[in-house]
Scaffold this active site. Structure first.
Site, PDB file in Angstrom:
ATOM      1  CG  HIS A  46     -15.630 -23.231   6.153  1.00 26.78           C
ATOM      2  ND1 HIS A  46     -15.504 -21.883   5.932  1.00 26.78           N
ATOM      3  CD2 HIS A  46     -15.368 -23.843   4.963  1.00 26.78           C
ATOM      4  CE1 HIS A  46     -15.162 -21.676   4.655  1.00 26.78           C
ATOM      5  NE2 HIS A  46     -15.075 -22.860   4.058  1.00 26.78           N
ATOM      6  CD  GLU A  68     -16.317 -19.904   9.024  1.00 22.46           C
ATOM      7  OE1 GLU A  68     -15.988 -20.871   8.335  1.00 22.46           O
ATOM      8  OE2 GLU A  68     -16.623 -18.796   8.529  1.00 22.46           O
ATOM      9  CG  ASN A 389     -35.613 -41.725  38.247  1.00 19.94           C
ATOM     10  OD1 ASN A 389     -36.500 -41.125  38.829  1.00 19.94           O
ATOM     11  ND2 ASN A 389     -35.093 -42.849  38.709  1.00 19.94           N
TER      12      ASN A 389
END
Length: 670
Positions: A46, A68, A389
């Site tokens: 919002h 929303e 990794n």
């Protein structure tokens, strides 16, 4: 405020909101459906919608509006939180980040949001069509949990009403979860007028049993238990604001409003350029303070009987203290908690683990540890490489872990701590560890070392091979690994920051990477050394030890000058050899050697004189001179002269490129 200033504020706010949005979506996925998390995501969307609409960015406004709608369905229990919902929310986040980058770089948005908006609308339609099934889903999931308003009246004879209200609260928690209360007990200051408390409780208990249990408590005069509804809520919470009357109590966060009010005015946004300029000015003061102290010492030697010298010394000492405090304050304004860096990793770990079909838990410790903003920006890529990794090469497949008796979910722990004037970062996994033999075979196969050299290398030296350019143990090239880039970039980045990286590993148990970094790159403590007529500075965190030896203790091995220090052979090199300068014969019998370190490597620098250590301000040598191997920058000394700051990483590279180092040292000291 003009549009340029408004744009800066908007982009800064958008970046913070998008980071929070990523954290909350991850929380939603990990912790499951929670009214508070849903409300947090709704509030972020919002806010973004409002600010993007104000700036005229229609695509961002439309996307957050569609978000929303979905969040409202979830909040009203019309749509369950599934893996599909979380994935679409992450897609929305990626699109919003893309839109923000376009706004930042070009001032306009080009990203097409039609596909993700279409998916959001499909979810919304699904919620409307399957309302009954969704409602049944939630009822089954919550195991018939219902909300009740428990209105409790305390006896007039109750002498300690607030403690009694807390006792009732704790009692109710045994029956279920207490969502809220009116008044909020933590904010009650005067308990004189505390006669009645209304609690909202979510429980599967029978209301009659709940009422009976409360009536049995001491100092309780009357109890009324009524089903939760807007009408009953308005009656019980008569003192709540109109906004709270219409709100779902699940979303009421009692302390939030007041805490936010307290925070207003405590922080301000400052442009980074202002901080950089302030740091430069403090650096100039540090230089002048050093010069004043040096001039004071010279005057003391020349006019020792003059009382004015004592006054000058007192002023100089006071000036030094003030400059020190000012420097510390400005440094703190540049410091940021590493949480800002750590927040980037959970989403990356989630996505990579899913790509590799692995389950990985990420633990983050020491988020409050502070580090210079420049260092945070520079260390991000090395940490990302280490984490990728660990997931790709370290954490085993789920089936393999199960056979080994491990939890099928691997763990990666990232930790940050302060250690003296350094920050120590560790990346640790509980995976397979580094297979030394596999590393050796891969390095030989890729012709990074010869088989003969490999046989003479220690285990620690073999582990260090993973940092060589072109090294990889991956059998095939993928999007994640196999190209032989990554770990060499990690070491290069860290060494550019005057840092060190170390590796500890155990087969079958896991691997731990330890990174040590300076707190800041702007001002550091350096060791001033002199060679011929020039002064140089070495970062103190790279200096291992300083020794003075006689010429007789210097030996030659295959044409290379070496010295034995603490049962370890240290190669020697003179600065004149590194930078191709001429050098005359030394007339002194003893030689000063500064031993510098880079990871496990050691090198002895032969110098003429040791001046001492002091705070030095790092200055760039500029584009006119350009980058010089072995030189990190320059600093201005107390007498106004310029000293070059040596880059230890570059010094090691220069020494490595020499065909035979230390040969001229032997000639000098003979």
């Amino acid at each position: 405020m003009n549009r340029s200033e408004m744009m800066g504020v908007f982009l800064s706010e958008a970046e913070e909101l998008l980071q929070l949005l990523e954290i909350e979506i991850l929380n939603l996925e990990q912790k499951g459906e929670s009214p508070q998390i849903i409300q947090n995501i709704f509030r972020i969307a919002h806010t973004l919608k409002g600010s993007s609409a104000a700036m005229g960015f229609e695509e961002m406004k439309q996307l957050t509006h569609e978000m929303e709608n979905i969040l409202d369905k979830i909040r009203n229990q019309l749509l369950p939180v599934t893996e599909q919902v979380v994935d679409i929310l992450f897609q929305c986040l990626d699109h919003l980040n893309g839109l923000k980058r376009e706004i930042e770089q070009e001032g306009v948005t080009k990203t097409n949001i039609d596909s993700v908006v279409h998916q959001l609308r499909q979810l919304e339609n699904c919620a409307g069509e399957n309302y009954e099934s969704k409602r049944n889903f939630f009822e089954d999931k919550k195991q018939k949990l219902r909300k009740w308003i428990c209105k409790v009246r305390l006896s007039d004879r109750c002498e300690m009403k607030l403690p009694r209200a807390h006792i009732i609260l704790n009692h109710l928690k045994k029956w279920g979860s207490v969502i809220s209360s009116e008044p909020e007990l933590d904010h009650v200051i005067d308990e004189t007028n505390l006669h009645e408390i209304s609690y909202i409780v979510k429980t599967n208990a029978d209301p009659d049993g709940l009422q009976h249990a409360l009536n049995q408590l001491i100092d309780v005069e009357d109890v009324e238990v009524m089903p939760f509804s807007n009408e009953n809520l308005a009656d019980a919470f008569a003192s709540l604001t109109d906004a709270h009357k219409d709100a779902d109590p699940d979303n009421l966060i009692p302390n939030q409003g007041r805490n936010e009010e307290k925070k207003i005015g405590q922080t301000i946004r400052v442009d980074v350029e202002h901080l950089e300029n302030m740091m430069n000015l403090v650096g100039e003061l540090v230089i002048d303070q050093t010069r004043i102290a040096q001039v004071g010492n010279l005057l003391r030697d020349r006019y020792s009987s003059d009382e004015m010298i004592d006054d000058l010394e007192r002023i100089s000492n006071h000036f030094s203290r003030i400059i020190g405090e000012l420097q510390e304050s400005v440094m703190k304004t540049r410091m940021l908690p590493v949480e800002r860096l750590f927040n980037r990793f959970p989403r990356m770990v989630r996505d990579l683990a899913r790509t590799l079909n692995k389950e990985v838990s990420l633990l983050l410790e020491g988020k409050e540890t502070e580090l210079d903003r420049t260092v945070i920006e520079e260390i991000s890529d090395p940490l990302i490489h280490l984490i990728r990794n660990s997931i790709d090469h370290g954490i085993e497949e789920m089936e393999v872990r199960k056979k080994l008796g491990k939890s099928i979910k691997g763990t990666i722990k990232i930790r940050a701590t302060h250690q003296e004037n350094q920050v120590v970062l560790t990346v640790e996994d509980d995976g397979a560890g580094i297979n030394i033999e596999k590393v050796k075979e891969s390095a030989i196969r890729r012709r990074l070392i010869s088989a003969q050299d490999a046989e003479t290398m220690s285990e620690q030296e073999l582990i260090q091979l993973i940092f060589l350019p072109g090294f990889s143990t991956a059998q095939s090239v993928s999007e994640i690994s196999g190209r032989g880039v990554g770990m060499d970039i990690v070491r290069n980045h860290i060494e550019k920051l005057n840092g060190l990286i170390d590796v500890e590993t155990r087969m079958g148990e896991g691997t731990k990477f330890t990174i040590k970094l300076p707190l800041t790159l702007a001002i550091l403590r350096g060791l001033l050394i002199k060679f011929q007529d020039s002064t140089y500075a070495l970062p103190m965190n790279s200096v291992i030890e300083i020794v003075r030896i006689s010429k007789k203790e210097i030996h030659s091995i295959k044409g290379q000058a070496v010295v034995k220090i603490r049962e370890k052979i240290i190669p020697l090199i003179g600065l004149h050899e590194l930078f191709r300068m001429s050098c005359g014969k030394r007339k002194t019998k003893n030689v000063f050697i500064v031993v510098v370190g880079l990871a496990e490597k050691r090198l002895g620098l032969v110098v003429d004189e040791l001046i001492g250590s002091q705070e030095i301000v790092v200055k760039s040598i500029g584009s006119y001179v350009g980058q010089v191997e072995g030189v990190a920058g320059a600093t201005i000394l107390g007498d106004g002269s310029v000293a070059l700051i040596l880059d230890v990483t570059g010094v090691f590279k220069l020494a490595k490129n020499q065909k035979s180092i230390g040969t001229e040292v032997m000639d000098d000291v003979v």
